[in-house]
Write a protein that holds these residues in place. Structure first.
Motif, mmCIF file in Angstrom:
data_model
loop_
_atom_site.group_PDB
_atom_site.id
_atom_site.type_symbol
_atom_site.label_atom_id
_atom_site.label_comp_id
_atom_site.label_asym_id
_atom_site.label_seq_id
_atom_site.Cartn_x
_atom_site.Cartn_y
_atom_site.Cartn_z
ATOM 1 N N VAL A 28 -33.224 -28.858 16.628
ATOM 2 C CA VAL A 28 -33.657 -29.860 17.591
ATOM 3 C C VAL A 28 -34.946 -30.550 17.150
ATOM 4 N N PHE B 17 -28.484 -22.214 8.711
ATOM 5 C CA PHE B 17 -27.307 -21.355 8.507
ATOM 6 C C PHE B 17 -27.708 -19.895 8.313
ATOM 7 N N THR C 51 -16.825 -13.227 19.327
ATOM 8 C CA THR C 51 -17.767 -14.343 19.310
ATOM 9 C C THR C 51 -18.776 -14.189 18.176
ATOM 10 N N ALA D 38 -17.162 -14.645 14.796
ATOM 11 C CA ALA D 38 -16.874 -16.045 14.480
ATOM 12 C C ALA D 38 -18.156 -16.787 14.116
ATOM 13 N N PHE E 39 -18.443 -18.541 10.472
ATOM 14 C CA PHE E 39 -18.540 -19.986 10.289
ATOM 15 C C PHE E 39 -19.919 -20.391 9.787
ATOM 16 N N TYR F 78 -20.347 -20.047 6.080
ATOM 17 C CA TYR F 78 -19.776 -21.131 5.269
ATOM 18 C C TYR F 78 -20.886 -22.044 4.767
ATOM 19 N N GLY F 79 -21.849 -22.323 5.648
ATOM 20 C CA GLY F 79 -22.973 -23.166 5.252
ATOM 21 C C GLY F 79 -23.786 -22.547 4.126
ATOM 22 N N ILE G 21 -21.587 -22.853 0.655
ATOM 23 C CA ILE G 21 -21.507 -24.166 -0.004
ATOM 24 C C ILE G 21 -22.872 -24.833 -0.103
ATOM 25 N N LEU H 87 -23.638 -27.457 -2.692
ATOM 26 C CA LEU H 87 -22.816 -28.671 -2.612
ATOM 27 C C LEU H 87 -22.230 -29.102 -3.955
ATOM 28 N N TRP I 130 -27.615 -36.118 16.077
ATOM 29 C CA TRP I 130 -27.291 -35.675 17.447
ATOM 30 C C TRP I 130 -25.836 -35.929 17.769
ATOM 31 N N VAL J 138 -13.090 -21.845 18.888
ATOM 32 C CA VAL J 138 -14.035 -20.886 18.332
ATOM 33 C C VAL J 138 -14.930 -20.378 19.456
ATOM 34 N N PRO J 139 -15.046 -19.069 19.623
ATOM 35 C CA PRO J 139 -15.953 -18.590 20.652
ATOM 36 C C PRO J 139 -17.389 -18.880 20.255
ATOM 37 N N PRO J 140 -18.314 -19.076 21.166
ATOM 38 C CA PRO J 140 -18.157 -18.957 22.615
ATOM 39 C C PRO J 140 -17.901 -20.290 23.307
ATOM 40 N N PHE K 133 -12.297 -21.464 23.721
ATOM 41 C CA PHE K 133 -11.966 -20.048 23.550
ATOM 42 C C PHE K 133 -11.624 -19.410 24.887
ATOM 43 N N PHE L 292 -21.709 -32.254 4.976
ATOM 44 C CA PHE L 292 -21.902 -31.806 3.597
ATOM 45 C C PHE L 292 -21.542 -32.839 2.534
#
Lengths: 559, 498
Positions: free
Chosen positions: A19, A99, A121, A124, A128, A131-132, A135, A138, B375, B390-392, B396, B438
């Motif tokens: 943010v 990440f 949760t 996951a 995910f 993954y960042g 890669i 890049l 954003w 995908v949770p949460p 899901f 990416f």
């Protein structure tokens, strides 16, 4: 409190970075500390229920989670320090930290979650977000590794989703222990076992589901490789320990299969690793191989409830030892000092099982467990096989030391010393944590490992390997190892997929099909319907096949 | 007191009145129009909040007026209405703000916002209709009010989209009307009554009532985009982004899904639907739609077209949950009514932001956009992950209830559909996310739009971010009793308590 900090701090820092881009420098200096609450959780324990989150989140520190939390706390901190040095003040740092912190949050959640939805949760989020990390650079190679990683990860997620829905249909969002016990008595127990085992096996790199691992782990930046190979693979183990029925019901029939899968992984991955040219890829294969040994322990544990209880501390101790040592080796890859080889040798020989190293203690505990718990046939065979695997592992790590003794290129990052601080922390922990842990938790096991007979049985495979290795080195010009690509099986698989996709492109094969079979039909349709959706018939062959498969599955399930 | 129980009427009138005022305002009165728009949206939100509190305490809201003997215009607010009303009232506020920003400086704004308000008034009517007759009136009104919005741009493509939209929905309306007349003739009650009211009649003449069921569902299924009645939806995506949001999330397809819920729950009743053997067939149709929509979405290169096919697929989750007779699976379907709305409006707002700010319409133009518009891209990421389930995220939660609920009533095949849909959703959303974050930017964009410090105008950005957070919050805070999940459980409790 500690549990809230362990999951909340990384998440908050990541959100802050997302943010408020200007917060980069401040967060980067705090981020390495974000893993420390995990150590606090390991020591203090605790429990946390947040009923309004997701489907009722429940976190708690179980006995088997303590070594994992220690491992995560130490290694994520070490990796954080290394990452801080490497990315200090660079623009790519912000992306890395986001990440890094999200993966850490997910990882903490996996080790702590005690409810089905919460575990899924966290798993996951970790998968995910990682993954960042994979890669991050890049490059084409990194993107390819990421693609393979993601495909395998989603396949695993889907298997786990099936299992969770089946369990959820009976129990709602149940505690893990209750779910694991339910699997044993479920009418479709074997299906559930297969789903849970396979789902988590992808993360553990159990062969043949390992193909993503030698691609993804080496491609990530050094600190990320360390946590990927050191801690994140262990999330698969924690999934197994949390959800597989503790040696009850049909689990016992799975024991031998799992042991064999573990053995195959342990041996085949070590052999494949020997053919690698890059040190980091070799380390990744070594991870597959070592996780094969953990899988083997799990297999023995599945044979009975007593064996399961005895297996828990042994498997987690092995994971703790491997995680710290492997993390230290990966972190060394980012160190530019000339003397790094000597410290690498300590961690490498620990994985090989040199007497008095953490590996020797872990292997002694494993051997004692197998002697007591394995069925007769396996109890006869396994000790010899374990010794043989030690020989192979030693050869593999000798080759690693040979490949990586001297840094090929100067380490990136402005302050090489800080890299060393993270690395030194990992090396130190890999030497000290396991003996101290045993001394506090199981002094008898420590004494057992220090008996002369045990010392010798740990030493001779290393000596044998040294001889073989020396002979191989002397003859290297004549025998010459074959060179296999990283990710071995993935290469032919990609070729097949590539061929399929180049021949089955949507819109390419269909005009012909329409021309041959559907033209007459099409002409009879009013002009209007052609206007309505001109491409109504342009479903790709793949899509039609998929729908046909789905319909067949549907039909079978209805029957 | 009479004013209190007539709140559904007031909520409807607030939008209707706004529509009339806006039509009367001159085109140049931009400030007044904005004021009326936002004021109406806020007033309605307050009225809905009062009703929400009332229904939770068990109060009954209703308003009835005899138009002719036997034809009663009836508005009422029960738990199910409020699920839909709350969704559309909340999203209408954001869509209004978004539309004001989106149509800045474009012609015919008076017409647009007039029909826009009319559209929402019709949606209120659909949601609060107390019988099939009232439902039908507002359902048709919704069709007519949406047409000028779809064709707003006036291009040949937009006119074509509008024509197709009208052809599909009016045909659907005719089928619906035929169903209603047959039902009335057969002696069935048109009133919406929890648990249905045709049980005995249907047992006596199952064939006739099956025909009535399919006429009703066929008519309403057009708006719910059930395959093969979905053709209008991808074509109608030529409309401006706020209209797409209205079509896909706030009003139109939702009216379809909601209508199916009413038919199954409150006209036929879950038991009767199942006893006639209609539920599983409808569920199978929904399953085919889910897979078909996803497979088609894979092949699309236009962002909004891909999203449109994704809607085709996702809206049928609702139908699937409703069609299988089980309380938990019904919760999954109902909660997805809200979840799909929140997630899909996020995605369409993002598509609109990209189109307005950078002129991007195709997926292959999205390379590196995450750096230019973080954003918006983050909001899209949340929406897309939600769609995958995908949770949460909210998706899901829907999937969990649909999957576990379907298993509980012995429909294990639903798991296969959910899994296939998850994989397909991942296959068409994850590559987009990879491009966003990416891939190296394909060209240089101007760092800022003239006159704004943010990545795009705030009127576009703020609604986008808020709905994305709502979509995330619906999943993360699902355990709260006032979450969409909590409310869906309340509805099902009342339906099954009978």
């Amino acid at each position: 409190m500690m549990l809230l900090l362990a999951t909340g701090v990384p998440l908050l820092l990541a959100l802050l970075l997302l943010v408020v881009p200007q917060s980069g420098r401040g967060v980067a200096s705090l981020a390495p500390l974000a893993a420390l609450p995990l150590l606090g959780a390991a020591i203090l324990g605790g429990e946390l229920r947040l009923d309004s989150l997701v489907l009722g989140l429940h976190l708690s520190v179980t006995a088997q989670a303590v070594p994992m939390l220690l491992l995560a706390g130490v290694l994520w901190t070490a990796a954080g320090i290394a990452a801080r040095a490497r990315f200090n003040g660079t623009g790519e740092g912000r992306r890395y930290w986001i990440f890094h912190l999200l993966t850490l949050c997910g990882n903490a959640g996996v080790f702590l979650a005690q409810d089905l939805a919460g575990l899924y949760t966290a798993y996951a989020l970790m998968t995910f977000a990682a993954y960042g990390l994979v890669i991050h650079d890049l490059t084409d190679a990194a993107l390819r590794a990421g693609r393979v990683y993601l495909v395998m990860a989603i396949a695993a997620e889907v298997l786990l989703l099936c299992a969770l829905l089946m369990l959820g249909a009976r129990l709602g969002n149940a505690p893990l222990a209750e779910a694991a016990a339910t699997i044993a008595t479920h009418p479709q127990a074997n299906l559930l076992l297969a789903l849970v085992f396979t789902g988590f096996a992808v993360k553990m790199g159990t062969m043949p589901l390992h193909v993503w691992l030698p691609l993804a782990h080496p491609q990530a930046p050094v600190p990320a490789s360390a946590v990927l190979s050191g801690v994140i693979v262990k999330a698969g183990l924690m999934g197994w320990l949390g959800l597989l029925p503790p040696g009850e019901g049909p689990a016992a029939q799975w024991s031998s299969v799992v042991i064999m899968l573990g053995l195959i992984s342990a041996f085949a991955a070590a052999a494949l690793g020997l053919t690698q040219q890059r040190a980091k890829s070799l380390l990744a294969y070594s991870t597959v191989s070592q996780m094969g040994l953990v899988t083997l322990l799990l297999g023995v544990g599945l044979s009975s409830p007593e064996a399961w209880q005895a297996m828990l501390p042994v498997a987690t101790l092995f994971a703790l030892h491997h995680g710290l040592a492997k993390g230290a080796l990966f972190l060394a890859m980012g160190v530019g000092v000339a003397w790094r080889g000597w410290l690498m040798a300590i961690a490498a020989l620990a994985i090989a099982g040199l007497p008095l190293s953490s590996g020797a203690f872990a292997k002694a505990a494993a051997k004692a467990f197998i002697d007591n718990a394995a069925t007769e046939a396996w109890a006869v065979m396994l000790p010899g096989l374990l010794a043989l695997s030690s020989v192979l592992t030693t050869l593999l790590l000798l080759r690693f030391l040979w490949l990586a003794w001297r840094p090929a290129e100067p380490a990136r990052g402005s302050t090489a010393n800080a890299v060393n601080a993270g690395w030194l922390l990992a090396v130190g922990a890999s030497v000290l944590v396991v003996p101290v842990w045993l001394w506090l938790q199981a002094p008898a096991s420590l004494a057992y490992a220090l008996q002369p007979g045990q010392l010798w049985s740990a030493l001779w495979p290393l000596l044998l390997a040294a001889v073989v290795g020396a002979a191989g080195f002397a003859l290297r010009a004549r025998i010459g190892l074959p060179v296999l690509p990283e990710g071995d099986l993935v290469v032919p698989a990609e070729r097949v997929l590539g061929w399929l996709s180049s021949h089955q492109r949507p819109y390419r094969s269909l005009p012909q099909l329409r021309g041959v079979t559907l033209r007459g039909l099409h002409a009879t349709l009013s002009r209007r319907s052609r206007h309505i959706e001109r491409r109504h018939l342009d479903v790709s062959i793949g899509g039609m096949l998929l729908m046909a498969v789905a319909l067949v599955i549907t039909w079978l399930l209805v029957l | 007191m009479a004013l209190y129980t007539a709140l559904p009427l007031l909520a409807l009138m607030s939008s209707l009145l706004a529509a009339v005022v806006i039509f009367l305002l001159p085109e140049a009165a931009r400030r007044w129009r904005t004021l009326v728009n936002v004021a109406a949206a806020v007033v309605k939100l307050i009225l809905v909040a009062v009703m929400l509190a009332g229904v939770m305490q068990g109060h009954e809201f209703g308003f009835a007026m005899m138009l002719a003997p036997g034809l009663e215009l009836r508005l009422q607010a029960d738990a199910l209405s409020l699920l839909f009303i709350t969704l559309s009232a909340v999203l209408w506020l954001f869509t209004t703000v978004y539309a004001i920003g989106y149509l800045e400086n474009s012609p015919n704004r008076g017409r647009f916002f007039g029909y826009f308000s009319l559209c929402v008034a019709a949606t209120m009517g659909v949601a609060t209709a107390g019988n099939l007759f009232t439902f039908f009136i507002f359902y048709e009104l919704l069709t007519l009010a949406t047409y000028p919005l779809v064709t707003h741009r006036g291009t040949p493509e937009a006119m074509r989209g509008g024509r197709i939209y009208l052809a599909y929905t009016l045909a659907g309306g005719a089928a619906l009307l035929a169903g209603i007349i047959l039902l009335e003739n057969a002696g069935g009650s048109l009133a919406f009554i929890a648990g249905g009211s045709v049980e005995q009649l249907a047992v006596d003449d199952p064939a006739l009532f099956s025909i009535i069921f399919w006429l009703l569902i066929g008519g309403i299924g057009v708006k719910a985009a059930l395959v093969p009645l979905h053709g209008w939806l991808p074509v109608a995506m030529v409309a401006p982004a706020p209209v797409s949001a209205l079509l896909h999330a706030v009003a139109v397809v939702k009216a379809g899904a909601f209508g199916i819920t009413r038919i199954v729950f409150d006209v036929f009743g879950v038991q009767t639907t199942d006893a006639l053997g209609l539920g599983p067939v409808l569920a199978a149709l929904a399953a085919v739609t889910i897979l078909y929509g996803s497979v088609r979405a894979l092949a699309q290169t236009d962002i909004k077209r891909r999203l449109a096919f994704s809607t085709v697929s996702q809206v049928s989750y609702i139908t699937l949950g409703i069609a299988l007779a089980g309380p938990v699976v019904a919760v999954g379907g109902l909660v997805h009514l809200v979840h799909q709305g929140l997630m899909k409006i996020t995605l369409f707002f993002c598509a609109g932001n990209w189109a307005e700010t950078l002129g991007i319409h195709r997926i292959d133009q999205l390379d590196g956009v995450g750096q230019r518009m973080p954003w918006t891209s983050a909001a899209f990421t949340l929406g897309a992950l939600g769609m995958i389930g995908v949770p949460p995220t909210a998706g899901f939660i829907s999937k969990w209830y649909l999957g576990t609920g379907a298993l509980q009533v012995g429909h294990g095949w639903v798991i296969a559909v959910l899994v296939a849909s998850t994989v397909l959703n991942a296959a068409y959303f994850l590559p987009v996310l990879r491009r966003l974050w990416f891939a190296p930017p394909s060209r240089d964009w101007e760092e800022r739009l003239p006159g704004t410090r943010a990545e795009t105008t705030l009127a576009l950005l703020i609604p986008t971010v808020i709905v994305a957070l709502l979509a995330l919050g619906a999943g993360v805070l699902a355990g709260l009793s006032l979450s969409p999940l909590g409310w869906a459980e309340l509805i099902v409790l009342r339906e099954y308590a009978r």
